[in-house]
Scaffold this motif. Structure first.
Motif, PDB file in Angstrom:
ATOM      1  N   ALA A 278      35.161 -25.493   2.549  1.00  0.00           N
ATOM      2  CA  ALA A 278      34.357 -26.731   2.503  1.00  0.00           C
ATOM      3  C   ALA A 278      34.536 -27.560   3.769  1.00  0.00           C
ATOM      4  CB  ALA A 278      34.769 -27.558   1.291  1.00  0.00           C
ATOM      5  N   LEU A 279      35.307 -27.034   4.724  1.00  0.00           N
ATOM      6  CA  LEU A 279      35.543 -27.816   5.946  1.00  0.00           C
ATOM      7  C   LEU A 279      34.640 -27.312   7.077  1.00  0.00           C
ATOM      8  CD1 LEU A 279      37.319 -30.096   7.130  1.00  0.00           C
ATOM      9  CD2 LEU A 279      38.760 -28.287   8.103  1.00  0.00           C
ATOM     10  N   ALA A 280      33.768 -28.204   7.523  1.00  0.00           N
ATOM     11  CA  ALA A 280      32.854 -27.851   8.626  1.00  0.00           C
ATOM     12  C   ALA A 280      33.285 -28.605   9.863  1.00  0.00           C
ATOM     13  CB  ALA A 280      31.428 -28.235   8.241  1.00  0.00           C
ATOM     14  N   SER A 281      33.154 -27.953  11.024  1.00  0.00           N
ATOM     15  CA  SER A 281      33.477 -28.669  12.267  1.00  0.00           C
ATOM     16  C   SER A 281      32.576 -28.178  13.400  1.00  0.00           C
ATOM     17  CB  SER A 281      34.949 -28.478  12.627  1.00  0.00           C
ATOM     18  OG  SER A 281      35.222 -27.114  12.809  1.00  0.00           O
ATOM     19  N   VAL A 282      32.396 -29.049  14.369  1.00  0.00           N
ATOM     20  CA  VAL A 282      31.586 -28.709  15.550  1.00  0.00           C
ATOM     21  C   VAL A 282      32.365 -29.083  16.797  1.00  0.00           C
ATOM     22  CG1 VAL A 282      29.345 -29.031  14.399  1.00  0.00           C
ATOM     23  CG2 VAL A 282      30.418 -30.984  15.530  1.00  0.00           C
ATOM     24  N   ALA A 283      32.015 -28.455  17.920  1.00  0.00           N
ATOM     25  CA  ALA A 283      32.678 -28.789  19.186  1.00  0.00           C
ATOM     26  C   ALA A 283      32.238 -30.182  19.639  1.00  0.00           C
ATOM     27  CB  ALA A 283      32.334 -27.741  20.242  1.00  0.00           C
ATOM     28  N   PHE A 284      32.993 -30.754  20.558  1.00  0.00           N
ATOM     29  CA  PHE A 284      32.718 -32.115  21.037  1.00  0.00           C
ATOM     30  C   PHE A 284      31.259 -32.285  21.493  1.00  0.00           C
ATOM     31  CE2 PHE A 284      32.316 -35.066  24.585  1.00  0.00           C
ATOM     32  CZ  PHE A 284      32.718 -36.239  23.959  1.00  0.00           C
ATOM     33  N   GLY A 285      30.633 -33.346  21.016  1.00  0.00           N
ATOM     34  CA  GLY A 285      29.271 -33.677  21.457  1.00  0.00           C
ATOM     35  C   GLY A 285      28.171 -32.945  20.716  1.00  0.00           C
ATOM     36  N   MET A 286      28.544 -31.978  19.872  1.00  0.00           N
ATOM     37  CA  MET A 286      27.496 -31.204  19.188  1.00  0.00           C
ATOM     38  C   MET A 286      26.936 -31.960  17.984  1.00  0.00           C
ATOM     39  SD  MET A 286      28.885 -27.327  19.247  1.00  0.00           S
ATOM     40  CE  MET A 286      27.418 -26.609  18.523  1.00  0.00           C
ATOM     41  N   GLN A 287      25.700 -31.650  17.646  1.00  0.00           N
ATOM     42  CA  GLN A 287      25.021 -32.290  16.524  1.00  0.00           C
ATOM     43  C   GLN A 287      24.269 -31.228  15.725  1.00  0.00           C
ATOM     44  OE1 GLN A 287      23.748 -36.292  16.865  1.00  0.00           O
ATOM     45  NE2 GLN A 287      25.968 -36.065  17.014  1.00  0.00           N
ATOM     46  N   VAL A 288      24.461 -31.253  14.428  1.00  0.00           N
ATOM     47  CA  VAL A 288      23.796 -30.276  13.563  1.00  0.00           C
ATOM     48  C   VAL A 288      22.521 -30.890  12.967  1.00  0.00           C
ATOM     49  CG1 VAL A 288      24.049 -29.138  11.316  1.00  0.00           C
ATOM     50  CG2 VAL A 288      25.865 -28.953  13.029  1.00  0.00           C
ATOM     51  N   ASP A 289      21.494 -30.055  12.822  1.00  0.00           N
ATOM     52  CA  ASP A 289      20.228 -30.480  12.218  1.00  0.00           C
ATOM     53  C   ASP A 289      19.760 -29.349  11.309  1.00  0.00           C
ATOM     54  OD1 ASP A 289      17.576 -31.209  11.685  1.00  0.00           O
ATOM     55  OD2 ASP A 289      16.861 -30.579  13.660  1.00  0.00           O
ATOM     56  N   LEU A 290      19.633 -29.644  10.016  1.00  0.00           N
ATOM     57  CA  LEU A 290      19.239 -28.595   9.073  1.00  0.00           C
ATOM     58  C   LEU A 290      17.729 -28.591   8.806  1.00  0.00           C
ATOM     59  CD1 LEU A 290      22.247 -28.902   6.592  1.00  0.00           C
ATOM     60  CD2 LEU A 290      21.887 -27.162   8.355  1.00  0.00           C
ATOM     61  N   GLY A 291      16.977 -29.297   9.661  1.00  0.00           N
ATOM     62  CA  GLY A 291      15.523 -29.437   9.466  1.00  0.00           C
ATOM     63  C   GLY A 291      14.779 -28.117   9.347  1.00  0.00           C
TER      64      GLY A 291
END
Ligand code: AMP
Ligand code: MG
Length: 344
Positions: free
Chosen positions: A157-170
């Motif tokens: 259940a733990l999600a992570s992204v690298a610095f500055g990244m943004q996720v969009d599930l559109g």
């Protein structure tokens, strides 16, 4: 007929038209009542029609859609996705973990044509704010360093992204949502329904009169017209088109909302729409976006390597390609020529 409009009664969803055989139903056995729920959510007009007498159903469906929107939205400040984007990591709900996991598999499967980290570029071009602009190459290069689905991690259940990244599930949220609504309907014992999320359609069973559903695909050259209809049951029919959200730049060119993650620019490769037909809404949604980015040749290649979808694409020079598994179910209403794509 019981009808409940949660928000927008009478709104015509013109992208896809469901030609259910309401007229003929009187000639056959009497079908269950049709309950209707029209709501605006996920930036989309949604219309769900289910054949049932259960008047509680619209509230149940609306609750489920709102719940998912509050998890997946990149703009609602407390959503799972917003927390992930602002903090770099977040403990997420089961549904968010499921959609992220499935979307990441599709990113991989499509060689990065689908990339749910493309959000910084979607914003740069103004597709989130409506303040459209053609950015400079420097601005594009700057944002591209924050794009790369391989740097999104999901550990339970733990999600992570690298610095500055943004996720969009559109690109996948509506497909996941229509899958969920189908599950809710099945749990309620409903056997016949059409879920139309802004033109992305998912059908449950057949029409109560026994016929399959006829779903229309919009003509990308004249969006008031239906290009073709497809006869289906228990399938999703999901389209990505260059006409959906686009703008004309000062240079006179038209820019569409689907970004090629390799160039950081709106896709412009000779495809104007891709419709994907399959059992799984999320896969159809993710693939329609990805195949649009991949272009004709690579899209056909991916279809030949797969067994979980069929597709219909339209090219800017006015050709329709239909994969052989769905060809017999399609009726072309346009003057465009169709070619059936074979497995080889
Ligand atoms: P769809 O309408 O399903 O094709 O999804 C398009 C939406 O997904 C856009 O409005 C963006 O928010 C986002 N998007 C654009 N390009 C991509 C891409 N290459 N991969 C993933 N998401 C994208
Ligand atoms: Mg999509």
């Amino acid at each position: 007929m019981l009808a409940r409009n949660c928000l927008l009664k009478g709104l015509t969803l013109s992208i896809l038209t469901v030609f259910a055989a309401f007229i003929s139903s009187a000639c056959f056995r009497s079908p269950p009542d049709m309950l209707e729920c029209d709501i605006f959510a996920m930036d989309t007009f949604m219309s769900i029609r289910a054949y049932t007498d259960d008047e509680e159903l619209p509230a149940l469906i609306e609750g489920e859609i709102r719940r998912l929107e509050e998890l997946f939205s990149a703009t609602l400040p407390n959503s799972d996705v917003s927390r992930l984007n602002s903090d770099g990591s977040a403990s997420v709900n089961n549904d968010t973990a499921a959609i992220l996991g499935d979307a990441l598999l599709l990113c991989e499967r499509t060689g990065g044509a689908l990339d749910i980290s493309v959000y910084p570029l979607v914003c740069l071009w103004g597709f989130t704010s409506g303040e459209y602009k053609v950015p400079s190459q420097d601005e594009i290069d700057d944002r591209l360093q924050y794009v790369g689905h391989g740097k999104i991690k999901l550990d339970g259940a733990l999600a992570s992204v690298a610095f500055g990244m943004q996720v969009d599930l559109g690109a996948v949220a509506k497909g996941y949502t229509s899958d969920r609504i189908c599950s809710v309907l099945r749990e309620q014992g409903i056997e016949s329904a059409v879920i139309n999320l802004g033109g992305n359609v998912q059908t449950l069973g057949r029409h109560p009169d026994g016929r399959c559903w006829q779903v229309g695909v919009k003509d990308p050259f004249d969006t008031q017209k239906t290009l073709l209809t497809i006869g289906i049951e228990d399938r999703a029919v999901i389209t990505s088109g260059n006409y959906e959200r686009c703008f004309t730049g000062d240079d006179g060119r038209v820019y569409c909302h689907i970004i090629d993650p390799k160039t950081g620019r709106p896709t412009d490769n000779g495809i104007v729409s891709v419709t994907v037909i399959g059992e799984n809404g999320l896969i159809c949604d993710g693939l329609s976006t990805a195949l649009f980015v991949m272009g004709e040749e690579k899209a056909v290649e991916l279809w030949r390597d797969s067994d979980d979808f069929e597709m219909i694409y339209v090219t800017s020079d006015g050709r329709i390609g239909i994969t052989e598994g769905i060809a017999d179910s399609c009726t072309n209403l346009s003057r465009l020529e169709t070619a059936v794509i074979a497995r080889e």
